[in-house]
Design an enzyme around this catalytic site. Structure first.
Site, PDB file in Angstrom:
ATOM      1  N   GLU A 498       0.919  -1.367  -0.156  1.00 24.69           N
ATOM      2  CA  GLU A 498       0.160   0.096   0.154  1.00 24.69           C
ATOM      3  C   GLU A 498       0.872   1.019  -0.124  1.00 24.69           C
ATOM      4  O   GLU A 498       0.542   2.132  -0.878  1.00 24.69           O
ATOM      5  CB  GLU A 498      -1.125  -0.148   1.306  1.00 24.69           C
ATOM      6  CG  GLU A 498      -1.937  -1.299   1.249  1.00 24.69           C
ATOM      7  CD  GLU A 498      -2.899  -0.865   0.301  1.00 24.69           C
ATOM      8  OE1 GLU A 498      -2.940  -0.029  -0.612  1.00 24.69           O
ATOM      9  OE2 GLU A 498      -4.028  -1.972   0.089  1.00 24.69           O
ATOM     10  N   ARG A 502       0.576   3.936  -3.283  1.00 24.39           N
ATOM     11  CA  ARG A 502       0.029   5.061  -2.916  1.00 24.39           C
ATOM     12  C   ARG A 502       1.037   6.396  -2.782  1.00 24.39           C
ATOM     13  O   ARG A 502       0.907   7.241  -3.557  1.00 24.39           O
ATOM     14  CB  ARG A 502      -1.051   5.155  -1.713  1.00 24.39           C
ATOM     15  CG  ARG A 502      -2.058   3.951  -1.720  1.00 24.39           C
ATOM     16  CD  ARG A 502      -2.891   3.916  -0.584  1.00 24.39           C
ATOM     17  NE  ARG A 502      -3.784   2.881  -0.364  1.00 24.39           N
ATOM     18  CZ  ARG A 502      -4.690   2.822   0.120  1.00 24.39           C
ATOM     19  NH1 ARG A 502      -5.469   3.918   0.538  1.00 24.39           N
ATOM     20  NH2 ARG A 502      -5.515   1.726   0.270  1.00 24.39           N
ATOM     21  N   ASP A 632      -5.149  -9.752  -8.408  1.00 24.44           N
ATOM     22  CA  ASP A 632      -5.307  -9.042  -9.772  1.00 24.44           C
ATOM     23  C   ASP A 632      -4.146  -8.347 -10.117  1.00 24.44           C
ATOM     24  O   ASP A 632      -3.838  -8.306 -11.346  1.00 24.44           O
ATOM     25  CB  ASP A 632      -6.218  -7.894  -9.288  1.00 24.44           C
ATOM     26  CG  ASP A 632      -5.976  -7.214  -7.920  1.00 24.44           C
ATOM     27  OD1 ASP A 632      -4.877  -7.330  -7.260  1.00 24.44           O
ATOM     28  OD2 ASP A 632      -6.791  -6.470  -7.486  1.00 24.44           O
ATOM     29  N   GLU A 770     -12.265   0.542  -9.935  1.00 23.17           N
ATOM     30  CA  GLU A 770     -11.901  -0.491 -11.042  1.00 23.17           C
ATOM     31  C   GLU A 770     -12.921  -0.476 -12.061  1.00 23.17           C
ATOM     32  O   GLU A 770     -12.649  -0.385 -13.447  1.00 23.17           O
ATOM     33  CB  GLU A 770     -11.926  -1.625 -10.539  1.00 23.17           C
ATOM     34  CG  GLU A 770     -10.646  -2.018  -9.618  1.00 23.17           C
ATOM     35  CD  GLU A 770     -10.534  -1.568  -8.272  1.00 23.17           C
ATOM     36  OE1 GLU A 770      -9.689  -1.234  -7.860  1.00 23.17           O
ATOM     37  OE2 GLU A 770     -11.764  -1.314  -7.624  1.00 23.17           O
ATOM     38  N   THR A 856      -0.941   0.503 -10.636  1.00 19.25           N
ATOM     39  CA  THR A 856      -2.380   0.003 -10.360  1.00 19.25           C
ATOM     40  C   THR A 856      -2.972   0.849  -9.527  1.00 19.25           C
ATOM     41  O   THR A 856      -4.161   0.871  -9.357  1.00 19.25           O
ATOM     42  CB  THR A 856      -1.977  -1.287  -9.380  1.00 19.25           C
ATOM     43  OG1 THR A 856      -3.294  -1.945  -9.516  1.00 19.25           O
ATOM     44  CG2 THR A 856      -1.308  -0.988  -8.287  1.00 19.25           C
TER      45      THR A 856
END
Length: 865
Positions: A498, A502, A632, A770, A856
């Site tokens: 994360e 980010r 994913d 998404e 992503t």
């Protein structure tokens, strides 16, 4: 477009009048109640300054004769009276006869004098105090008082039986409206900028109980005369479409073309037998009109909520020209009726039947309601036509033509401004209440930290740049110059994955877009800490890191390696090495990916868990495979690493192609209703559920189909991408709120409408991106305007249900329009969701996929030469 409605529709008994006969006891009370409210022309605790003239007696008699015919069994009568027994019929006939024989008291009130019915009561919700009270010796006032007292006594038992809950604050009042009574204030209540609100209670009674002055529309308040003439200036708020009882709340106004401009909602209706707040706003300066019902924004001309009609002709909601509105010059406002030029025009009063009340707090002053009304569209950078047309691929021009594409962008410019407005609101809430903290809790405004790295700020940097918020971008850059992140001391063990996608990627993307050194310098300091996670014997990173001390550790909840966490570092780490010339980041991340690829061998799809990074030999654990959570972005980064590196690494491309082939062979499923989806696999069996997270696959397939050499493209990729995007769109529009749940179950054997369901453990919406991501890729490569329309359909519910005072909140249950908000706003709302929505509506070259690859978290990073 719906056909024009006939101006006056004749009711056909037995077809349109479908009210059910009430139960025996309540039915009798309701009938007496209907008779009572017809008689009560002056019963109120409010200041009635205008009441029916003597002609009302004959009108009321005509209505009662209709009632008597219905009760007697007239075959043309209201079916609501059919089937009652003889005892009930006799009782009702006697009541009707008594009402016809009783003289109707006609109350006259002198202009500017307080009505006697107000004596001893509380002040009304009017904005100005009434005139001085009438002298006590005045005979008209004494007669009025006697008449009102008599009517009160006759109706007391009925009102006691109804037991209407008065949910009004202390100091409030209540007014009773019979359909032929109203309140007139001799005060101009119209302006360029106007907001109105009131409490209403509408009892459900048969249409046969309506007086002639109130056969259809029920007016709450008005400053305009009824009718479509342009001489009828002003506005009117009313219930029911003309000649219906459809319970729509409608706002009408006059412009130079018509006096019948109306906005309304077809789906959110006024409830019966319940106190609700209603209100509206009209703004000429902002060219905007909105309607509120029970704390919900149900119509808004700028947001595309609701419907708009002009003289019964339905038009696009955003065609409503509030800036052309003509103000009333009547100098008065009526509550409970349309303004009438002459008292004898009572049949056109469209009188209200029910109750109105006030409350100490203005109905429009609720924080959530006020926030909804204050949604601002913020226009952004635009392109002149010649530059805009240069951004369109030849494929677009051959399929749609220049005129259609220009029209698409013109409409999308308005929607892009709405998204910028949402971003501005979100950023301002964070800036005001949680500046420098990781997150803001959007309901309460409380700051929240988890790794103390100003995560929301860093995640939002590229979105600010892309949307053209340069001042906000520069302010954040200056704050970073002064802060020297990450700070000293322990920051706690937090997810390496994360923090990377980010904060680390946010800094690198801001540098990639702006070239400002502060972002790269801050990324270098953070990156040094992140490298500490790559010390395991296997080469896989430890999943948590303390960015203050550099200490790495395992998750407390999982002893294994999560596939996506180990393989969603490479795009960022490679870019860091590229721009610094220091190979340590790329070497560490590539080693982890090589370990996974070696374990996979020739397998395309692989399980979501690997053995602990602390074990030398790496193997897969379990058999669950998913394009959703924990699997994913492994597949996403195989393709994007190949693109980022100049499309040279054949191993990555082949691994992605194998995965896609096996995905189509084993995961792709279809319901009898036509929805295509990606099932999960475990133990060789399909599980017919799909995460919202898996919607990214549609965008990934489009990116792959347009990036790989044509001879290597699987013909199934693009059609399935379109079908999957449609399924993800349906995950939104099929819910009561229009917001998608966390995941859905599919019933392959069911038809359209019943082939998708929301399980009990997944009704929440966490503001995920998404589905918007899929819609953007589909539009980016096809130019089809329907994807922009889908994007707008998906975006508006966030404004309606998620927007709060300091940002946008996650929703607990998308199946409930009144679901509580979670007071949670993840940084990806700014970093991804709003960015993707904006890109759907912005010109195609806003982010050029020939120049950038998006990580992503939707952070744009320049591809390597």
């Amino acid at each position: 477009m719906k056909p024009a409605r006939v101006r006056r529709k004749k009711r056909r008994k037995g077809e349109e009048d479908t009210e059910q006969l009430p139960a025996k006891g309540p039915g009798f009370h309701w009938y007496i109640f209907s008779l009572s409210i017809l008689l009560v022309t002056a019963f109120s605790f409010l200041n009635f300054l205008s009441l029916p003239d003597a002609r009302a007696h004959s009108l009321l008699s005509a209505v009662l004769l209709k009632r008597r015919a219905a009760i007697s069994g007239d075959p043309h009568s209201d079916p609501a009276f059919h089937g009652i027994n003889d005892e009930e019929r006799i009782a009702l006939l006697k009541a009707a006869e008594e009402a016809l024989q009783a003289p109707l008291p006609v109350v006259q009130a002198d202009q500017g004098h307080e009505h006697a019915a107000l004596r001893g009561g509380q002040k009304p919700f009017a904005t100005s105090a009434p005139g001085p009270p009438a002298p006590p010796e005045k005979s008209a006032a004494n007669m009025a008082l006697q008449a009102v007292d008599s009517l009160r006594a006759r109706s007391k038992a009925v009102f006691s039986a109804i037991s209407i809950p008065l949910q009004l604050g202390s100091g409030g009042g209540i007014a009773t409206f019979s359909g032929e009574s109203w309140l007139q204030l001799d005060e101009a209540v119209d302006a360029d900028e106007l907001t109105f609100g009131a409490w209403i209670y509408v009892p459900q009674i048969p249409e046969m109980s309506f007086p002639l002055a109130s056969e259809s529309m029920k007016t709450i308040a008005s400053t305009k005369v009824s009718g479509c003439s342009t001489t009828n200036k002003g506005w009117a708020l009313f219930m029911h479409e003309w000649s219906t009882t459809n319970r729509q709340l409608r706002l009408s106004w006059t412009d130079s073309v018509s006096g019948c401009n109306e906005i309304y909602s077809e789906s959110t209706l006024v409830p019966y037998d319940k106190w609700v707040m209603v209100g509206f706003s009209l703004s000429k300066a902002r060219n905007r009109a909105s309607i509120m019902l029970d704390k919900q924004l149900i119509v808004d001309t700028q947001l595309g909520l609701g419907k708009y009609s002009r003289q019964q002709q339905t038009m696009g909601i955003q065609q409503a020209g509030i800036d052309q509105r003509i103000l009333s010059d009547s100098g008065k406002i009526l509550f409970g009726a349309h303004i009438m030029p002459k008292a004898t025009d009572i049949a056109m009063a469209h009188g209200f039947i029910g109750f109105m009340g006030d409350t100490p707090a203005h109905p429009m002053s609720n924080d959530a309601a006020a926030a909804a009304l204050e949604i601002e569209s913020v226009p952004g950078p635009t392109l002149p036509p010649e530059k805009l047309s240069a951004t369109w691929p030849k494929e677009w021009l051959s399929r749609y033509g220049k005129e259609e594409l220009m029209k698409s962008q013109t409409e999308a410019d308005v929607w892009a401004a709405e998204v910028r407005g949402a971003m501005k609101h979100t950023w301002d809430g964070y800036r005001t209440k949680a500046w420098g903290h990781d997150e803001v809790q959007p309901n309460s405004g409380r700051p929240k930290d988890w790794c103390r790295m100003a995560v929301t700020m860093l995640d939002a940097l590229s979105t600010l740049w892309v949307m053209g918020f340069r001042q906000e971008f520069e302010e954040a850059a200056q704050w970073l110059e002064d802060s020297n992140l990450p700070g000293p001391g322990s920051h706690g063990q937090n997810s390496l994955f994360e923090i990377n996608i980010r904060a680390f990627a946010g800094l690198l993307s801001a540098y990639s877009l702006s070239g400002k050194r502060v972002f790269l310098d801050t990324a270098r300091r953070l990156g040094e800490k992140l490298l500490s996670a790559f010390t395991s014997p296997s080469g896989l990173p430890l999943p948590t890191i303390d960015i203050g001390t550099g200490k790495a550790a395992m998750h407390s909840w999982n002893a294994n390696t999560v596939l996506a966490e180990a393989t969603t570092l490479q795009v960022e780490f490679r870019y860091m090495s590229k721009v610094t010339g220091d190979s340590r980041w790329q070497e560490a991340a590539d080693k982890a990916m090589d370990v996974v690829l070696k374990a996979a061998g020739q397998r395309g799809l692989i399980p979501i868990y690997l053995s602990s990074p602390n074990k030398q030999a790496v193997s897969f654990v379990g058999s669950k495979m998913s394009m959703g959570a924990m699997g994913d972005s492994y597949y996403e980064y195989l393709l994007k690493l190949w693109i980022q590196g100049g499309k040279r690494d054949v191993q990555l491309k082949e691994a992605w192609k194998r995965a896609m082939k096996e995905m189509f062979d084993q995961m792709v499923s279809k319901t009898a209703g036509g929805l295509q989806f990606l099932a999960e696999l475990e133990g060789g069996r399909k599980r017919n559920r799909m995460d919202h997270l898996a919607c990214f696959v549609a965008g990934m397939l489009m990116l792959g189909s347009r990036s790989l050499p044509p001879e290597e493209v699987d013909a199934r990729w693009e059609p399935f991408a379109a079908d999957l995007t449609y399924t993800c769109y349906q995950m939104y529009v099929r819910t009561p709120t229009g917001l998608s749940p966390e995941y859905v179950n599919f019933n392959p054997g069911s038809g359209k409408g019943s082939d998708m369901s929301i399980p009990g453990d997944a009704p929440q919406n966490l503001l995920r991106p998404e589905a918007a991501e899929a819609v953007w890729y589909m539009w980016y490569y096809t130019g089809d305007h329907k994807y922009r329309q889908w994007g707008h359909d998906m975006f508006l519910p966030f404004l309606k249900y998620s927007k709060v005072k300091y940002g946008f909140s996650a929703i607990s249950d998308v199946r409930k329009r009144t679901a509580p908000k979670r007071d949670s706003q993840e940084s990806f709302w700014l970093g991804e969701t709003l960015k993707y929505f904006y890109l759907i509506f912005a010109p195609r070259n806003t982010v050029n996929l020939e120049e950038f690859v998006l990580n992503t978290e939707a952070q744009p990073l320049k591809v390597f030469d």
